[in-house]
Each structure stands twice: as structure tokens, then as C-alpha cells.
Scaffold this motif. Structure first.
Motif, mmCIF file in Angstrom:
data_model
loop_
_atom_site.group_PDB
_atom_site.id
_atom_site.type_symbol
_atom_site.label_atom_id
_atom_site.label_comp_id
_atom_site.label_asym_id
_atom_site.label_seq_id
_atom_site.Cartn_x
_atom_site.Cartn_y
_atom_site.Cartn_z
ATOM 1 N N LEU A 1 -5.092 0.260 -3.804
ATOM 2 C CA LEU A 1 -4.669 0.762 -5.149
ATOM 3 C C LEU A 1 -5.511 0.348 -6.155
ATOM 4 C CD1 LEU A 1 -0.679 0.726 -4.527
ATOM 5 C CD2 LEU A 1 -2.190 2.527 -3.857
ATOM 6 N N GLY B 1 8.354 -6.402 -2.383
ATOM 7 C CA GLY B 1 7.612 -5.003 -2.720
ATOM 8 C C GLY B 1 6.072 -5.276 -2.499
ATOM 9 N N LYS C 1 -2.737 -4.525 -0.876
ATOM 10 C CA LYS C 1 -2.712 -3.221 -1.522
ATOM 11 C C LYS C 1 -4.120 -2.933 -2.281
ATOM 12 C CE LYS C 1 2.186 -3.129 -1.892
ATOM 13 N NZ LYS C 1 3.391 -2.308 -2.767
ATOM 14 N N HIS D 1 -1.482 -4.349 -7.216
ATOM 15 C CA HIS D 1 -0.808 -3.060 -8.145
ATOM 16 C C HIS D 1 0.446 -2.651 -7.506
ATOM 17 C CE1 HIS D 1 -1.060 -0.174 -11.140
ATOM 18 N NE2 HIS D 1 -1.264 0.897 -10.100
ATOM 19 N N GLU D 2 1.312 -2.245 -8.165
ATOM 20 C CA GLU D 2 2.378 -1.918 -7.395
ATOM 21 C C GLU D 2 3.157 -2.657 -6.319
ATOM 22 O OE1 GLU D 2 2.301 2.244 -6.010
ATOM 23 O OE2 GLU D 2 1.333 2.916 -7.650
ATOM 24 N N PRO D 3 3.951 -3.853 -6.830
ATOM 25 C CA PRO D 3 4.020 -4.095 -8.449
ATOM 26 C C PRO D 3 2.981 -4.857 -8.943
ATOM 27 C CG PRO D 3 5.285 -5.614 -6.772
ATOM 28 C CD PRO D 3 4.641 -4.684 -6.042
ATOM 29 N N GLU D 4 2.723 -4.872 -10.134
ATOM 30 C CA GLU D 4 1.605 -5.825 -10.783
ATOM 31 C C GLU D 4 1.901 -7.160 -10.557
ATOM 32 O OE1 GLU D 4 -0.950 -4.302 -12.519
ATOM 33 O OE2 GLU D 4 0.145 -2.549 -12.015
#
Ligand code: GDP
Ligand code: ZN
Length: 292
Positions: free
Chosen positions: A118, A168, A115, A86-89
């Protein structure tokens, strides 16, 4: 002395010798006319010119285990690809493309979903299910909490690994968690290779432990599928393999044919829809390429 080429730039090769450090080397004339150009990842013999200045000459390249084109590197044992849950997908098209290009070069892949702090348990279970028969090892990790880092370190030990992933997702954070004390040494390498910082397009290995090397690849820019016949695409999806010889038609492409066991397995939830849909998309892409 025997070492490993960490980086090649401007006619210099930076060779790391376990226990002795980094040497700035030139390739002797004999390499210039030969087909075998020194490459990052090569195991090489060097003659020391000056121990004080840490300079030497490359005299011999050892036989390569393999030679990757993208990224340019020799003797790669495996790839580690990082995506965030998640964040980014996660961009699954990119991931599935990457898996095909690695399969083409016969490089085993470890998929790290970072991540995890998240994500919900359900999301992770889904990811696990989608990739369980993809032929890759799947790891859940969080650079933020240290989860999964020991497992990654164990998988890297004694190997040369290329690391990839879109920006990211936490590549640098993960790298920072791995063998923290080694990061100092990495800094020293960049210090010696002064132009290094501005030439991110060159591949560079970092030494993170005994016989353990990692290459942070400059990204996913060209994941164009090539040198694959659309009829052969199915072989790049290991989850189809158990059904390969059971479809009604010989040479079934598992798309429009009746009596297709892969499609049946898909309907029964035994094959991931996410993976199958990308198979169909890539198949179409290869069919279009051919027309051009
Ligand atoms: P890179 O571009 O792949 O090198 O990604 P970075 O390591 O720079 O991380 C991108 C962002 O994600 C930064 O803001 C990190 O703090 C954050 N990040 C990295 N790992 C984790 C994690 O495990 N959990 C969370 N919540 N954030 C993370
Ligand atoms: Zn079929």
C-alpha cells in the motif's frame, strides 16, 4: 524434563517440552514462599505426574537471562514491533515510546513495517531513513504477499521474541504467515488451556519452531515513560551518540543550548526530524512529570 513456561493461569503453569508437548503443571510448595515466582518464559525442570494426562510438577526454575515487567516475561531475547506503512498510518509517537521502554530493558528491537503493497517507494525510503540510526533493525514486509516473511522467520529462529503493535496493522496476518504448519499446534495449546481465550490480558508464548517462541503482547496500553531523568533521555536515542561529546556545553540536552552538534546534524539532515521532535516532546513530558 526441561521445558519452557508458555502460560500461567489459575495456579497452573503450562510447560512446553521440545519433542514431548505441553504439560499442565503445578508449582510445588517450595515456590510459594520464595521470591522467585514462576513466570512465562521461564526455563523449568518438571517432574511428570502422568504422561497420559500430561501433568506434572514444577521443581526448578533455571537462572533467568532477564525479566521484563511489561509485558511480564522472562528470558526475552528481542522484540518485534509491527506498524503498517499505511492503513492505519503509523503512530510514530507510540513507536518511539515503545523503543525507549525496550531500550530501558535492554531488549533489541526489530521494526516491521507491514503492508508495503500500500506504500510508495518514497514513503518506504523515508521510513528507512528515519530509523536507520535508531539502533533497530528495520524490515519491510507484506503479510498479503509474503514479502519479508522469510527474513522475519530467520530473525526469530532459536529466540524468544515479544511481538507488539497497535491493532489493525497486520499482527495476526503476519503470525499466520510464519510457520503455517505450527498454527495447528498453537490451536491445540489453546484447546488445552480452555480459559485461555477469554483471558487475553495474560501473556502467553506460542511455540513456532525448535527453540523458537513468540509472545503476542496484549497491546500498548501503558507506554508511560517512567524511571527516566529528563537529562538521561538523550541516551535512549542512539542516533545522537556520535555527537554526544562534541556540543559546546558539557551535559548539553540538545534542545535550547547554543553550539549544539545534534541540532546541527538535524539541520544537515543527518538526524531524523521525526525522531528529534519526539525527543523534545518526551523531554518536556518528563520535565512536567517532575513538577508533579
Ligand atoms: P491485527 O489487528 O494487527 O492482528 O491485524 P490483522 O492481521 O487482523 O489485519 C488487519 C487488516 O489488514 C486485515 O484486513 C488484513 O487483511 C489487512 N492486512 C494485513 N496485512 C496486510 C498487507 O500486507 N497488505 C494489505 N494491503 N493488507 C493487509
Ligand atoms: Zn547538544
Amino acid at each position: 524434563m526441561t521445558g519452557k513456561i508458555m502460560k500461567g493461569i489459575g495456579g497452573f503453569y503450562y510447560v512446553y517440552v521440545e519433542g514431548s508437548g505441553l504439560y499442565e503443571c503445578r508449582a510445588r510448595g517450595i515456590f510459594r514462599n520464595k521470591k522467585m515466582k514462576p513466570n512465562v518464559g521461564d526455563v523449568v525442570d518438571i517432574d511428570i505426574l502422568s504422561e497420559e494426562e500430561k501433568t506434572g510438577n514444577l521443581v526448578k526454575i533455571h537462572k533467568r537471562k532477564n525479566q521484563l515487567i511489561r509485558p511480564m516475561a522472562a528470558n526475552v531475547d528481542q522484540a518485534l514491533v509491527i506498524f503498517a506503512v499505511h492503513e492505519p498510518e503509523p503512530n510514530f509517537h507510540l513507536l518511539n515510546r515503545f523503543l525507549i521502554t525496550m531500550e530501558q530493558q535492554e531488549i533489541p528491537v526489530i521494526i516491521c513495517f507491514n503492508k508495503t503493497d500500500l506504500a510508495t517507494t518514497e514513503q518506504m525510503q523515508q521510513l528507512e531513513k528515519d530509523y536507520e540510526n535508531s539502533g533497530c533493525q528495520v524490515i519491510f514486509q507484506a503479510a498479503a504477499t509474503g514479502e519479508g516473511i522469510t527474513q522475519i522467520e530467520e530473525l526469530l529462529r532459536g529466540k524468544t521474541t515479544i511481538m507488539a503493535g497497535p491493532s489493525g496493522v497486520g499482527k495476526s496476518s503476519t503470525l499466520n504467515c510464519i510457520s503455517k504448519e505450527k498454527q495447528m499446534e498453537t490451536g491445540a495449546v489453546s484447546e488445552k488451556i480452555k480459559r485461555g481465550k477469554h483471558t487475553t490480558r495474560h501473556s502467553e508464548l506460542i511455540h513456532i519452531g525448535e527453540d523458537t517462541y513468540l509472545m503476542d503482547t496484549p497491546g500498548f496500553s501503558s507506554l508511560f515513560l517512567e524511571n527516566i531523568e529528563k537529562e538521561d533521555l538523550k541516551y535512549y536515542f542512539p542516533e545522537f551518540e556520535p555527537y554526544e561529546n562534541t556540543c559546546r556545553f558539557n551535559g548539553c540536552c540538545h534542545i535550547h543550548e547554543p553550539g549544539c552538534e545534534v541540532k546541527k546534524a538535524l539541520e544537515e539532515g543527518k538526524i531524523s526530524k521525526l525522531r528529534y521532535d519526539d525527543y523534545c516532546m518526551f523531554y518536556e513530558e518528563l520535565a512536567q512529570q517532575k513538577k508533579w
